[in-house]
Scaffold this motif. Structure first.
Motif, PDB file in Angstrom:
ATOM      1  N   GLU A  75       2.403  14.738   4.120  1.00 27.66           N
ATOM      2  CA  GLU A  75       1.784  13.815   5.068  1.00 27.66           C
ATOM      3  C   GLU A  75       0.799  12.879   4.357  1.00 27.66           C
ATOM      4  O   GLU A  75       0.736  11.684   4.669  1.00 27.66           O
ATOM      5  CB  GLU A  75       1.053  14.604   6.159  1.00 27.66           C
ATOM      6  N   TRP A  76       0.040  13.444   3.430  1.00 24.21           N
ATOM      7  CA  TRP A  76      -0.908  12.615   2.669  1.00 24.21           C
ATOM      8  C   TRP A  76      -0.160  11.558   1.852  1.00 24.21           C
ATOM      9  O   TRP A  76      -0.561  10.393   1.816  1.00 24.21           O
ATOM     10  CB  TRP A  76      -1.755  13.513   1.763  1.00 24.21           C
ATOM     11  N   ARG A  77       0.938  11.963   1.219  1.00 27.49           N
ATOM     12  CA  ARG A  77       1.716  11.025   0.404  1.00 27.49           C
ATOM     13  C   ARG A  77       2.292   9.898   1.255  1.00 27.49           C
ATOM     14  O   ARG A  77       2.505   8.781   0.765  1.00 27.49           O
ATOM     15  CB  ARG A  77       2.857  11.761  -0.301  1.00 27.49           C
ATOM     16  N   ASP A  78       2.566  10.161   2.518  1.00 23.35           N
ATOM     17  CA  ASP A  78       3.167   9.150   3.387  1.00 23.35           C
ATOM     18  C   ASP A  78       2.158   8.110   3.877  1.00 23.35           C
ATOM     19  O   ASP A  78       2.551   7.087   4.458  1.00 23.35           O
ATOM     20  CB  ASP A  78       3.828   9.817   4.601  1.00 23.35           C
ATOM     21  N   ARG A  79       0.887   8.361   3.662  1.00 27.26           N
ATOM     22  CA  ARG A  79      -0.113   7.395   4.105  1.00 27.26           C
ATOM     23  C   ARG A  79      -0.082   6.142   3.235  1.00 27.26           C
ATOM     24  O   ARG A  79       0.228   6.214   2.036  1.00 27.26           O
ATOM     25  CB  ARG A  79      -1.516   8.008   4.028  1.00 27.26           C
ATOM     26  N   PRO A  80      -0.401   4.966   3.786  1.00 20.21           N
ATOM     27  CA  PRO A  80      -0.533   3.769   2.953  1.00 20.21           C
ATOM     28  C   PRO A  80      -1.610   3.991   1.899  1.00 20.21           C
ATOM     29  O   PRO A  80      -2.580   4.726   2.118  1.00 20.21           O
ATOM     30  CB  PRO A  80      -0.968   2.687   3.958  1.00 20.21           C
ATOM     31  N   GLN A  81      -1.446   3.343   0.742  1.00 19.06           N
ATOM     32  CA  GLN A  81      -2.344   3.603  -0.381  1.00 19.06           C
ATOM     33  C   GLN A  81      -3.834   3.518  -0.030  1.00 19.06           C
ATOM     34  O   GLN A  81      -4.597   4.429  -0.393  1.00 19.06           O
ATOM     35  CB  GLN A  81      -2.036   2.658  -1.544  1.00 19.06           C
ATOM     36  N   PRO A  82      -4.311   2.476   0.643  1.00 18.19           N
ATOM     37  CA  PRO A  82      -5.754   2.444   0.941  1.00 18.19           C
ATOM     38  C   PRO A  82      -6.230   3.632   1.770  1.00 18.19           C
ATOM     39  O   PRO A  82      -7.362   4.087   1.624  1.00 18.19           O
ATOM     40  CB  PRO A  82      -5.926   1.131   1.705  1.00 18.19           C
ATOM     41  N   GLU A  83      -5.361   4.156   2.655  1.00 23.90           N
ATOM     42  CA  GLU A  83      -5.727   5.322   3.458  1.00 23.90           C
ATOM     43  C   GLU A  83      -5.545   6.628   2.694  1.00 23.90           C
ATOM     44  O   GLU A  83      -6.189   7.627   2.994  1.00 23.90           O
ATOM     45  CB  GLU A  83      -4.868   5.375   4.726  1.00 23.90           C
ATOM     46  N   ARG A  84      -4.655   6.594   1.701  1.00 28.15           N
ATOM     47  CA  ARG A  84      -4.357   7.804   0.937  1.00 28.15           C
ATOM     48  C   ARG A  84      -5.443   8.081  -0.092  1.00 28.15           C
ATOM     49  O   ARG A  84      -5.840   9.222  -0.296  1.00 28.15           O
ATOM     50  CB  ARG A  84      -3.000   7.650   0.254  1.00 28.15           C
ATOM     51  N   GLY A  85      -5.924   7.069  -0.779  1.00 29.63           N
ATOM     52  CA  GLY A  85      -6.865   7.280  -1.868  1.00 29.63           C
ATOM     53  C   GLY A  85      -6.154   7.880  -3.070  1.00 29.63           C
ATOM     54  O   GLY A  85      -4.934   7.723  -3.245  1.00 29.63           O
TER      55      GLY A  85
END
Length: 318
Positions: A75-85
């Motif tokens: 789920e973390w990997r699926d986040r857009p980069q700015p939201e993922r960190g």
């Protein structure tokens, strides 16, 4: 109503509650949250316990970690980069306090960026960190299986701990948890003489600081370790491999091999049968030491743990 079963790991957003610069090459961050009351490993010292921090991307702050579900990493990997960190791995330097006042202390290496050691997002964040900043933490929940501890000396009577600055926090934590009658030797290579500090340890464990002060990375460390093991005043120089030939995921322990090699236990023999070696740092230096200890000095692989924390030419695994 059914009771909520806590997830087997801590996946929390914590706050920077203190920032310190203990030496020129390190930033020490004290992280706090009431959720850290459950942080820990039941029934044993933390040793070289690893955790993960999610640090901000330059484009924005990461979304909260505690909202992620059972398959949190996907789920973390699926986040857009700015939201993922950026997810970075660190060793726990110390745990302070109890209950809701528990604090997790992390020492992060910072250094001038060079072609061999570019500055990673974790170090960039640490240099700017201020009290009140938020960061995501993935760590062990007391009583649950988490992993992240490689220091397993078993019945070994002698210890050998070896590392560069990236391994210093783990070695400091290991030393703090050793029994009073422990015996062995520690070799720590650090960037400058100003990075040398007092590390509490048992009386039977010697500590050799090796400040580079401009010397090549790994040269002092390799010579000191080989001299210690061979009892030669001038052993052969450590033969460092070409960076392109180094496994960036080098991780060899008595029970695991990143290369898939057989690590089945076998009787140790020779002058070092009672030794357990824990070695971490730059992957090329670690690879060369592994070759010397296992192939040339005859240590069995069940006696050693070799971990590449970073590789020359790549950002430190901060």
């Amino acid at each position: 109503m059914l009771a909520t079963v806590p997830r087997p790991l801590l996946l929390e957003d914590v706050e920077v509650v203190a920032v310190e610069r203990p030496t020129p090459s390190f930033v020490r961050l004290e992280l706090g949250s009431p959720a850290l009351a459950d942080f820990g490993v039941k029934g044993r010292p933390l040793a070289d316990q690893r955790i993960k921090l999610v640090v901000p991307d330059a484009a924005g702050e990461p979304a909260p970690l505690h909202t992620l579900g059972e398959h949190w990493y996907a789920e973390w990997r699926d986040r857009p980069q700015p939201e993922r960190g950026h997810l970075r791995t660190y060793s726990v330097r110390e745990v302070r306090g109890h209950g809701v006042d528990t604090r997790v202390v992390v020492d992060i290496v910072v250094h001038p960026a060079t072609p061999d050691t570019p500055l990673g997002p974790g170090a960039r964040w640490a240099e700017r960190a201020r009290v009140g900043d938020r960061v995501g933490l993935v760590g062990p929940r007391r009583g649950s299986l988490f992993g992240g501890i490689e220091f397993e000396p078993g019945a070994a009577r002698r210890l050998l701990l070896v590392g560069d600055e990236t391994a210093l926090p783990a070695i400091a934590s290991i030393l703090a948890g050793l029994p009073d009658d422990a015996e062995g030797a520690v070799f720590l290579e650090v960037p400058t003489s100003a990075d040398v500090v007092d590390l509490p340890r048992p009386d039977g464990v010697g500590l050799a600081w090796l400040p580079r002060d401009g010397a090549a990375h790994g040269a002092l460390l390799g010579a000191a370790v080989l001299a210690h093991l061979t009892h030669l005043e001038q052993p052969a120089a450590l033969d460092l491999p070409d960076p392109d030939d180094v496994d960036p995921d080098l991780w060899e322990t008595p029970v695991f091999s990143s290369s898939g090699e057989d690590v089945a236990a076998a009787p140790a023999a020779g002058d070092h049968a009672d030794l357990y070696a824990w070695i971490a740092g730059e992957a090329g230096v670690v690879t060369a030491l592994r070759r010397s200890l296992v192939r040339e000095l005859g240590l069995h692989r069940r006696q050693v743990a070799f971990m590449g924390y970073w590789r020359r030419g790549s950002a430190v695994r901060d």
